[in-house]
Motif scaffolding. Structure first.
Motif, PDB file in Angstrom:
ATOM      1  N   GLY A 116       0.800  -1.225   0.000  1.00  0.00           N
ATOM      2  CA  GLY A 116       0.000   0.000   0.000  1.00  0.00           C
ATOM      3  C   GLY A 116       0.829   1.270   0.000  1.00  0.00           C
ATOM      4  N   TYR A 117       2.144   1.129  -0.133  1.00  0.00           N
ATOM      5  CA  TYR A 117       3.053   2.270  -0.107  1.00  0.00           C
ATOM      6  C   TYR A 117       4.079   2.134  -1.217  1.00  0.00           C
ATOM      7  N   LEU A 118       4.609   3.275  -1.645  1.00  0.00           N
ATOM      8  CA  LEU A 118       5.711   3.265  -2.597  1.00  0.00           C
ATOM      9  C   LEU A 118       6.988   3.675  -1.888  1.00  0.00           C
ATOM     10  N   ALA A 119       8.020   2.885  -2.075  1.00  0.00           N
ATOM     11  CA  ALA A 119       9.366   3.222  -1.621  1.00  0.00           C
ATOM     12  C   ALA A 119      10.021   4.042  -2.739  1.00  0.00           C
ATOM     13  N   PRO A 120      11.124   4.727  -2.453  1.00  0.00           N
ATOM     14  CA  PRO A 120      11.760   5.539  -3.493  1.00  0.00           C
ATOM     15  C   PRO A 120      12.056   4.781  -4.784  1.00  0.00           C
ATOM     16  N   ALA A 121      12.535   3.549  -4.699  1.00  0.00           N
ATOM     17  CA  ALA A 121      12.852   2.781  -5.906  1.00  0.00           C
ATOM     18  C   ALA A 121      11.588   2.472  -6.717  1.00  0.00           C
ATOM     19  N   GLU A 122      10.477   2.188  -6.026  1.00  0.00           N
ATOM     20  CA  GLU A 122       9.222   1.911  -6.722  1.00  0.00           C
ATOM     21  C   GLU A 122       8.718   3.165  -7.434  1.00  0.00           C
ATOM     22  N   LEU A 123       8.845   4.310  -6.774  1.00  0.00           N
ATOM     23  CA  LEU A 123       8.429   5.564  -7.397  1.00  0.00           C
ATOM     24  C   LEU A 123       9.289   5.861  -8.626  1.00  0.00           C
ATOM     25  N   ALA A 124      10.591   5.679  -8.499  1.00  0.00           N
ATOM     26  CA  ALA A 124      11.490   5.941  -9.628  1.00  0.00           C
ATOM     27  C   ALA A 124      11.143   5.040 -10.812  1.00  0.00           C
ATOM     28  N   ARG A 125      10.861   3.794 -10.548  1.00  0.00           N
ATOM     29  CA  ARG A 125      10.485   2.863 -11.621  1.00  0.00           C
ATOM     30  C   ARG A 125       9.173   3.280 -12.279  1.00  0.00           C
ATOM     31  N   LEU A 126       8.228   3.721 -11.487  1.00  0.00           N
ATOM     32  CA  LEU A 126       6.945   4.193 -12.019  1.00  0.00           C
ATOM     33  C   LEU A 126       7.156   5.407 -12.910  1.00  0.00           C
ATOM     34  N   TRP A 127       7.923   6.367 -12.435  1.00  0.00           N
ATOM     35  CA  TRP A 127       8.127   7.586 -13.225  1.00  0.00           C
ATOM     36  C   TRP A 127       8.827   7.275 -14.539  1.00  0.00           C
ATOM     37  N   ARG A 128       9.796   6.372 -14.517  1.00  0.00           N
ATOM     38  CA  ARG A 128      10.440   5.968 -15.779  1.00  0.00           C
ATOM     39  C   ARG A 128       9.421   5.289 -16.705  1.00  0.00           C
ATOM     40  N   ALA A 129       8.548   4.477 -16.148  1.00  0.00           N
ATOM     41  CA  ALA A 129       7.554   3.754 -16.957  1.00  0.00           C
ATOM     42  C   ALA A 129       6.590   4.700 -17.665  1.00  0.00           C
ATOM     43  N   ILE A 130       6.236   5.803 -17.008  1.00  0.00           N
ATOM     44  CA  ILE A 130       5.300   6.727 -17.650  1.00  0.00           C
ATOM     45  C   ILE A 130       6.004   7.794 -18.478  1.00  0.00           C
ATOM     46  N   GLY A 131       7.318   7.759 -18.483  1.00  0.00           N
ATOM     47  CA  GLY A 131       8.062   8.685 -19.322  1.00  0.00           C
ATOM     48  C   GLY A 131       8.477   9.960 -18.624  1.00  0.00           C
ATOM     49  N   SER A 132       8.445   9.963 -17.308  1.00  0.00           N
ATOM     50  CA  SER A 132       8.897  11.138 -16.550  1.00  0.00           C
ATOM     51  C   SER A 132      10.330  10.912 -16.092  1.00  0.00           C
ATOM     52  N   SER A 133      11.022  12.000 -15.874  1.00  0.00           N
ATOM     53  CA  SER A 133      12.338  11.897 -15.272  1.00  0.00           C
ATOM     54  C   SER A 133      12.382  12.884 -14.114  1.00  0.00           C
ATOM     55  N   VAL A 134      12.837  12.408 -13.004  1.00  0.00           N
ATOM     56  CA  VAL A 134      12.971  13.251 -11.821  1.00  0.00           C
ATOM     57  C   VAL A 134      14.458  13.305 -11.506  1.00  0.00           C
ATOM     58  N   ASP A 135      15.010  14.502 -11.598  1.00  0.00           N
ATOM     59  CA  ASP A 135      16.445  14.662 -11.378  1.00  0.00           C
ATOM     60  C   ASP A 135      16.856  14.232  -9.977  1.00  0.00           C
ATOM     61  N   ASP A 136      16.084  14.615  -8.991  1.00  0.00           N
ATOM     62  CA  ASP A 136      16.427  14.353  -7.604  1.00  0.00           C
ATOM     63  C   ASP A 136      15.287  13.573  -6.969  1.00  0.00           C
ATOM     64  N   ILE A 137      15.278  12.254  -7.153  1.00  0.00           N
ATOM     65  CA  ILE A 137      14.179  11.444  -6.640  1.00  0.00           C
ATOM     66  C   ILE A 137      14.090  11.553  -5.123  1.00  0.00           C
ATOM     67  N   THR A 138      15.208  11.673  -4.439  1.00  0.00           N
ATOM     68  CA  THR A 138      15.179  11.764  -2.982  1.00  0.00           C
ATOM     69  C   THR A 138      14.501  13.050  -2.526  1.00  0.00           C
ATOM     70  N   GLY A 139      14.874  14.171  -3.126  1.00  0.00           N
ATOM     71  CA  GLY A 139      14.254  15.447  -2.753  1.00  0.00           C
ATOM     72  C   GLY A 139      12.779  15.483  -3.092  1.00  0.00           C
ATOM     73  N   ALA A 140      12.433  14.975  -4.262  1.00  0.00           N
ATOM     74  CA  ALA A 140      11.030  14.946  -4.674  1.00  0.00           C
ATOM     75  C   ALA A 140      10.239  14.013  -3.771  1.00  0.00           C
ATOM     76  N   PHE A 141      10.799  12.859  -3.479  1.00  0.00           N
ATOM     77  CA  PHE A 141      10.138  11.886  -2.618  1.00  0.00           C
ATOM     78  C   PHE A 141       9.877  12.496  -1.242  1.00  0.00           C
ATOM     79  N   THR A 142      10.881  13.143  -0.694  1.00  0.00           N
ATOM     80  CA  THR A 142      10.755  13.754   0.626  1.00  0.00           C
ATOM     81  C   THR A 142       9.677  14.828   0.626  1.00  0.00           C
ATOM     82  N   ALA A 143       9.576  15.607  -0.436  1.00  0.00           N
ATOM     83  CA  ALA A 143       8.558  16.663  -0.515  1.00  0.00           C
ATOM     84  C   ALA A 143       7.154  16.085  -0.508  1.00  0.00           C
ATOM     85  N   VAL A 144       6.971  14.947  -1.162  1.00  0.00           N
ATOM     86  CA  VAL A 144       5.648  14.337  -1.256  1.00  0.00           C
ATOM     87  C   VAL A 144       5.330  13.512  -0.007  1.00  0.00           C
ATOM     88  N   ASP A 145       6.343  13.040   0.687  1.00  0.00           N
ATOM     89  CA  ASP A 145       6.164  12.231   1.903  1.00  0.00           C
ATOM     90  C   ASP A 145       5.759  13.147   3.061  1.00  0.00           C
TER      91      ASP A 145
END
Length: 185
Positions: A116-145
């Protein structure tokens, strides 16, 4: 369509669908996006999750077509897509009814351990799958967490997606998550 702070975001969403760079999209392009997401998480279109995902992406397309006045079998330009997306999901009432179930199915695919949760690696894989790129996955993840537990709940991700499409604050969590197209101050 007049350019607004939302325009780069809608252009990025269009580009994620128009991978052939034809300048128009159709139902097949939407379903190819669904297929890319399914493939990234090892799901076939014949599985229950696959059928659900394809159906929800198709429903999303149907809603856009209805809003744009385009046949389900027709093509949509970047401008038509932007106006339809804004009319249906931003200004209209279809975000919760149509976009959220599609996003939820996509997020559930990314939740590899089904907790029921996404870890940083799962989020990064999802964003790559939909064609997004996040330069700083850690910073973005922290902002949304927002609760700071080191995991993203489905609600946190859905809130960030909605925030992305509705906020023009460059420091909002949704804009940080999709940093590559966030508006500039």
């Amino acid at each position: 369509m007049e350019k607004t702070p939302l325009s780069p975001k809608l252009d990025a969403a269009f580009d994620q669908i128009d991978t052939a760079r034809r300048g128009t999209i159709d139902r097949a392009a939407i379903l190819q996006q669904a297929g890319r997401v399914l493939g990234a998480f090892g799901q076939e279109t014949s599985t229950a999750r696959g059928r659900e995902t394809v159906s929800l992406y198709g429903w999303y397309w149907d809603c856009l077509c209805s809003q744009a006045g385009v046949s389900r079998d027709g093509r949509m330009t970047r401008e038509e897509f932007g106006a339809a997306f804004q009319g249906a999901f931003i200004d209209g009432e279809k975000f919760a009814a149509v976009y959220t179930p599609m996003a939820l199915a996509t997020i559930r695919l990314a939740d590899g351990d089904n907790d029921g949760y996404l870890a940083p690696a799962e989020l990064a894989r999802l964003w790559r799958a939909i064609g997004s790129s996040v330069d700083d996955i850690t910073g973005a993840f922290t902002a949304v967490d927002t609760d700071g537990d080191g995991l993203l709940s489905v609600l946190e991700v859905l809130d960030a997606i909605r925030d992305f499409y509705t906020s023009d604050d460059p420091d909002s969590p949704g804009n940080l998550l999709y940093r590559q197209v966030a508006p500039t101050a």
